[in-house]
Design an enzyme around this catalytic site. Structure first.
Site, PDB file in Angstrom:
ATOM      1  N   SER A   4       0.805  -1.226   0.000  1.00 43.12           N
ATOM      2  CA  SER A   4       0.000   0.000   0.000  1.00 43.12           C
ATOM      3  C   SER A   4       0.834   1.270   0.000  1.00 43.12           C
ATOM      4  CB  SER A   4      -0.892   0.040   1.242  1.00 43.12           C
ATOM      5  OG  SER A   4      -1.697  -1.098   1.288  1.00 43.12           O
ATOM      6  N   THR A  34       1.568   6.960   0.600  1.00 45.12           N
ATOM      7  CA  THR A  34       0.760   5.832   0.125  1.00 45.12           C
ATOM      8  C   THR A  34       0.954   5.596  -1.372  1.00 45.12           C
ATOM      9  OG1 THR A  34      -1.522   4.968   0.076  1.00 45.12           O
ATOM     10  CG2 THR A  34      -1.265   7.272  -0.477  1.00 45.12           C
ATOM     11  N   GLY A  43      -7.787   4.967   4.628  1.00 44.39           N
ATOM     12  CA  GLY A  43      -9.077   4.449   4.181  1.00 44.39           C
ATOM     13  C   GLY A  43      -9.471   5.029   2.830  1.00 44.39           C
TER      14      GLY A  43
HETATM   15  C1  SD4 Z   1      -6.204   6.780  -0.613  1.00 45.59           C
HETATM   16  N1  SD4 Z   1      -6.381   6.964   1.755  1.00 45.59           N
HETATM   17  O1  SD4 Z   1      -5.452   6.863  -1.577  1.00 45.59           O
HETATM   18  C2  SD4 Z   1      -5.619   6.372   0.705  1.00 45.59           C
HETATM   19  C3  SD4 Z   1      -5.579   4.883   0.723  1.00 45.59           C
HETATM   20  C4  SD4 Z   1      -5.533   4.296   2.071  1.00 45.59           C
HETATM   21  O2  SD4 Z   1      -5.754   2.669   3.433  1.00 45.59           O
HETATM   22  O3  SD4 Z   1      -5.430   4.913   3.097  1.00 45.59           O
HETATM   23  N2  SD4 Z   1      -5.677   3.082   2.204  1.00 45.59           N
HETATM   24  O4  SD4 Z   1      -7.407   6.979  -0.683  1.00 45.59           O
END
Ligand code: SD4
Length: 345
Positions: free
Chosen positions: A82, A223, A257
Site C-alpha cells: 500500500s 501511500t 481508508g
Molecule cells: C487513498 N487513503 O489513496 C488512501 C488509501 C488508504 O488505506 O489509506 N488506504 O485513498
C-alpha cells in the site's frame, strides 16, 4: 494491503507472525493520556516505522524529522503493498505515489501521482523546503525529484504485477474488497482460535504524527493510493487538510481508508479544528467519522476510514467507521498497538 496480509497468513506460522509484534501490547481502549515526545502511526505493522521515528524523538530531534524517517520504513518495504516500493499499481499497471509533510510552522509540501521514486516523502519535504509551491504532481514532480538527485527505480514488484494481472481478468474497481476479505479471514481465524490478534495483520497507508521534546508537532502521510485506481486518481493522503494536517497550536491528525470520503469532509483539518475547540483527540476523530457516516447514509457501513490524532499535551486518540483499524503509539521507549473504537461495531 491484501497481499501483505496473504503473505503473513499463508507464508508464516502463527508463532512467527506473533514474533513480528513481540514487545507490542494490545489494548482495546485507545490511549487518552500521554506525554512527550510521542509518535503515532496508522496500522499495527508500522511498529517498525514508529521505532525509527522514536530514535529521532528520543535524542531530542524534531517531530518533522522523526516522521519523515519513520514513514520511509514502509516506503522501502516490498512486502507492503500500500506504500512506496511494492505498492499495488493503478489499472494501467503503473505505481503512482502520493505523499505529504507538514511541520510546526505550518509549512507543508506534497507530491501526487509520482512514479519511479522510492521515497516520495523526501520529495514532498523538498517541495516544502526548496520551491515556492506546496504541491507538485506527476511528470513535474518526477522531474523535480530527478533534478535533485533522486534515482529512477522500478517500483512494481513481481508480486504486485501478478496481483494486477489477476485484477485485470475482472477489471472491477472495488476498494472495499480487501477490507471484506480481511474481515472474512478474521472470522475464520477467530473460529480456529488463532492466538494472536488478527486485526494486527492489516496494513495500509501510513500516516504518522509526532510531538517532540520541545512540544512541536509534525506529520507525514505516504501511500500508493487505492489499488487499481484510475490513472491520475489522487486520494486524500497528499492533500493538506484531508489526509494530514498539523496545527502547532491545536494538534495534528492523519487518515487512512477511502480517500474520497476523507477529502469530502477535509478530514484532518476538521479534526485539528475540533481539538482547537477543546475536543479530545478521540472525540475530534469521532466527529469527523460522524460526518462521513452522515454523508453516506445506508452506504456508510460499507466504507472504511480511520483517523488518528494527537494534541499539544501529547494525548492520542483515534476513531474509525468500521472495526479493525489499528494504530501504534510510541511513548517512553515503548510501542503499543491499539484498536480504534468504531462507529459500527
Ligand atoms: C487513498 N487513503 O489513496 C488512501 C488509501 C488508504 O488505506 O489509506 N488506504 O485513498
Amino acid at each position: 494491503m491484501l497481499n501483505r496480509r496473504k503473505f503473513i497468513l499463508t507464508s508464516l506460522g502463527a508463532s512467527v507472525a506473533a514474533s513480528l509484534f513481540r514487545g507490542v501490547a494490545k489494548a482495546s481502549a485507545p490511549q487518552t493520556s500521554a506525554g512527550k515526545p510521542v509518535v503515532v502511526s496508522t496500522w499495527a505493522p508500522n511498529v517498525k516505522a514508529n521505532r525509527a521515528a522514536w530514535e529521532v524523538l528520543s535524542s531530542g530531534g524534531r517531530a518533522l524529522d522523526a516522521v519523515v524517517k519513520g514513514v520511509q520504513i514502509p516506503e522501502a518495504d516490498p512486502e507492503d503493498n500500500s506504500v512506496g516500493y511494492g505498492g499495488l499499481p493503478d489499472r494501467d499497471g503503473r505505481v503512482t505515489l502520493d505523499s505529504c509533510v507538514m511541520d510546526e510552522f505550518g509549512q507543508c509540501g506534497s507530491v501526487m501521482a509520482l512514479e519511479h521514486i522510492m521515497h516520495p516523502v523526501l520529495v514532498a519535504k523538498l517541495v516544502m523546503e526548496k520551491t515556492p509551491h506546496v504541491q507538485l504532481v506527476g511528470e513535474g514532480a518526477l522531474r523535480f525529484a530527478l533534478e535533485n538527485g533522486f534515482q529512477k527505480q522500478n517500483l512494481l514488484t513481481p508480486e504486485s504485477e501478478k496481483a494486477w494481472k489477476e485484477w485485470l481478468k475482472r477489471s472491477q474497481y472495488d476498494p472495499m474488497r480487501s477490507v471484506h476479505e480481511l474481515e472474512e479471514k478474521i472470522k475464520k481465524l477467530q473460529l480456529n482460535n488463532i492466538p494472536w490478534p488478527s486485526a494486527y495483520l492489516n496494513h495500509d497507508t501510513i500516516g504518522m504524527i509526532a510531538l517532540d521534546r520541545k512540544g512541536n508537532l509534525g506529520g507525514a502521510c505516504t501511500t500508493s493510493g487505492m489499488a487499481f485506481k484510475m490513472h491520475g486518481r489522487v486520494g486524500d493522503s497528499p492533500i493538506i487538510g484531508a489526509g494530514l494536517y498539523v496545527d502547532n497550536e491545536a494538534g495534528a491528525a492523519t487518515a487512512t481508508g477511502i480517500g474520497e470520503e476523507v477529502v469530502k469532509i477535509c478530514g484532518a483539518h476538521t479534526i485539528t479544528e475540533a481539538m482547537r475547540r477543546g475536543l479530545s483527540p478521540e472525540a475530534a476523530c469521532k466527529e469527523a467519522i460522524r460526518r462521513i457516516v452522515k454523508n453516506n447514509g445506508e452506504k456508510a457501513k460499507n466504507i472504511q476510514v480511520g483517523f488518528i490524532a494527537l494534541n499539544k499535551k501529547g494525548q492520542v486518540g483515534a476513531f474509525a467507521v468500521r472495526k479493525g483499524f489499528t494504530y501504534c503509539v510510541t511513548l517512553n521507549h515503548q510501542t503499543k498497538v491499539y484498536e480504534a473504537k468504531s462507529w459500527f461495531v
